[in-house]
Scaffold this active site. Structure first.
Site, mmCIF file in Angstrom:
data_model
loop_
_atom_site.group_PDB
_atom_site.id
_atom_site.type_symbol
_atom_site.label_atom_id
_atom_site.label_comp_id
_atom_site.label_asym_id
_atom_site.label_seq_id
_atom_site.Cartn_x
_atom_site.Cartn_y
_atom_site.Cartn_z
ATOM 1 N N ASP A 33 0.794 -1.225 0.000
ATOM 2 C CA ASP A 33 0.000 0.000 0.000
ATOM 3 C C ASP A 33 0.826 1.274 0.000
ATOM 4 O O ASP A 33 2.039 1.249 -0.196
ATOM 5 C CB ASP A 33 -1.114 -0.025 1.049
ATOM 6 N N LYS A 59 -3.644 2.892 0.208
ATOM 7 C CA LYS A 59 -4.615 3.553 1.080
ATOM 8 C C LYS A 59 -4.009 4.848 1.552
ATOM 9 O O LYS A 59 -2.888 4.903 1.993
ATOM 10 C CB LYS A 59 -4.883 2.717 2.325
ATOM 11 N N MET A 111 -2.433 9.288 13.063
ATOM 12 C CA MET A 111 -3.626 9.723 12.314
ATOM 13 C C MET A 111 -4.389 10.829 13.034
ATOM 14 O O MET A 111 -5.614 10.809 13.084
ATOM 15 C CB MET A 111 -4.571 8.520 12.090
HETATM 16 N N1 SAH Z 1 1.099 0.329 10.705
HETATM 17 C C1 SAH Z 1 1.648 1.670 10.671
HETATM 18 C C2 SAH Z 1 0.612 2.726 10.975
HETATM 19 C C3 SAH Z 1 -0.473 2.822 9.924
HETATM 20 S S1 SAH Z 1 -1.643 4.081 10.289
HETATM 21 C C4 SAH Z 1 2.819 1.741 11.667
HETATM 22 O O1 SAH Z 1 3.026 0.807 12.442
HETATM 23 O O2 SAH Z 1 3.539 2.740 11.637
HETATM 24 C C5 SAH Z 1 -1.009 5.427 9.335
HETATM 25 C C6 SAH Z 1 -0.460 6.486 10.258
HETATM 26 O O3 SAH Z 1 0.838 6.139 10.690
HETATM 27 C C7 SAH Z 1 -0.297 7.844 9.616
HETATM 28 O O4 SAH Z 1 -1.497 8.567 9.586
HETATM 29 C C8 SAH Z 1 0.711 8.474 10.548
HETATM 30 O O5 SAH Z 1 0.108 8.886 11.748
HETATM 31 C C9 SAH Z 1 1.600 7.286 10.855
HETATM 32 N N2 SAH Z 1 2.782 7.215 9.986
HETATM 33 C C10 SAH Z 1 3.117 6.201 9.174
HETATM 34 N N3 SAH Z 1 4.302 6.431 8.582
HETATM 35 C C11 SAH Z 1 4.728 7.629 9.028
HETATM 36 C C12 SAH Z 1 5.893 8.423 8.808
HETATM 37 N N4 SAH Z 1 6.867 8.034 7.989
HETATM 38 N N5 SAH Z 1 5.994 9.603 9.470
HETATM 39 C C13 SAH Z 1 5.034 10.015 10.293
HETATM 40 N N6 SAH Z 1 3.913 9.309 10.548
HETATM 41 C C14 SAH Z 1 3.766 8.138 9.926
#
Ligand code: SAH
Length: 251
Positions: free
Chosen positions: A37, A59, A175
């Site tokens: 994704d 997504k 998020m």
């Molecule tokens: N499974 C992922 C989270 C998915 S939800 C994990 O463990 O990181 C998606 C959210 O993750 C985004 O809205 C943001 O809040 C965060 N996120 C993911 N990658 C990011 C990044 N490189 N920098 C900042 N926030 C990030």
């Protein structure tokens, strides 16, 4: 009949492609089909075999290339075709990644699966911002919170903001950019000092990483001024202030 394949729910890590696990990289190199994704670094896709079948199911906030149910059906179909399938997800598959739903769907259909953990965004963003999420003098607890509960649910169903405000530990919001004003206000109303340091990190661990230091009182306003948006992590607590001294990456 061909034996059923299996699905590997693999965490890609937070952004920097080198933060994936050795096991995750090996599974990418070996897989017959890849389902990935939006928040996955394109460099990781270069590790798959040229004949590996690729499915983008991207997504982004508010936009789903493929509904969750269709993703689950796709995983089941590919595995039933006897393939070794990697389901590559941003960060860790079991942290706000709907990995739990996908594992349940596989379980229900009798598909073999494995879960490969990874560095979740909270840990990647904190490390690349010089913020120790725990610290002997400042915080002995960390909580990961979704700032974006399903809109059809009552606001406080899953997140008890008052209780989180009271712990005094570090809070890390995923998020949360769309509701930062409401969340910070609620934490202040619940007794967290308005002066509590806040660090917002966008695109953490990538070449595009940008962060800002604020307080609970002005974080929402400062985010609007700066133009920072998703994907971003919000770190709240005294440790967030240490980033001013310890930052080493986006300086
Ligand atoms: N499974 C992922 C989270 C998915 S939800 C994990 O463990 O990181 C998606 C959210 O993750 C985004 O809205 C943001 O809040 C965060 N996120 C993911 N990658 C990011 C990044 N490189 N920098 C900042 N926030 C990030």
């Amino acid at each position: 009949m061909k034996s059923k394949g299996s699905v590997f729910l693999v965490g890609a890590g937070p952004g920097d492609p080198e933060l994936i696990t050795v096991k995750g990289k090996r599974l990418l190199e070996e897989c017959d089909a890849l389902v990935y994704d939006y928040l996955v670094d394109k460099q990781l896709l270069e590790w798959v075999r040229p004949d590996c079948e690729r499915h983008y199911v991207g997504k982004r906030a508010g936009f789903h290339a493929l509904p969750q149910e269709a993703i689950e059906q796709l995983l089941v179909r590919l595995a039933n075709e006897g393939k070794r399938v990697v389901r590559l997800k941003g960060g860790d598959p079991f942290i706000f990644g709907r990995g739990g739903e996908e594992a349940l769907a596989l379980k229900q259909d009798g598909i073999r699966y494995e879960v490969v953990p990874a560095v979740t965004a909270a840990l990647g963003c904190a490390a690349y911002s010089g913020i120790p999420l725990t610290h002997r003098e400042h915080s002995a607890a960390v909580t990961f919170i979704s700032g974006h509960e399903r809109p059809d649910k009552a606001e406080s169903d899953l997140v008890n903001w008052e209780a989180h405000a009271a712990t005094g530990g570090t809070l890390v919001l995923y998020m949360a950019m769309g509701r930062l004003k409401a969340i910070t206000q609620r934490l202040i109303d619940a007794g967290r000092p308005a002066t509590t340091p806040v660090c917002v990190v966008q695109w953490g661990t990538t070449a595009r990483q940008q962060s800002l230091q604020a307080t609970l009182a002005d974080a929402a306003e400062r985010v609007v001024e700066s133009g920072l948006g998703p994907p971003a992590i919000v770190i709240i607590g005294d440790v967030a202030g240490l980033g001013e001294t310890l930052a080493w990456y986006d300086i």
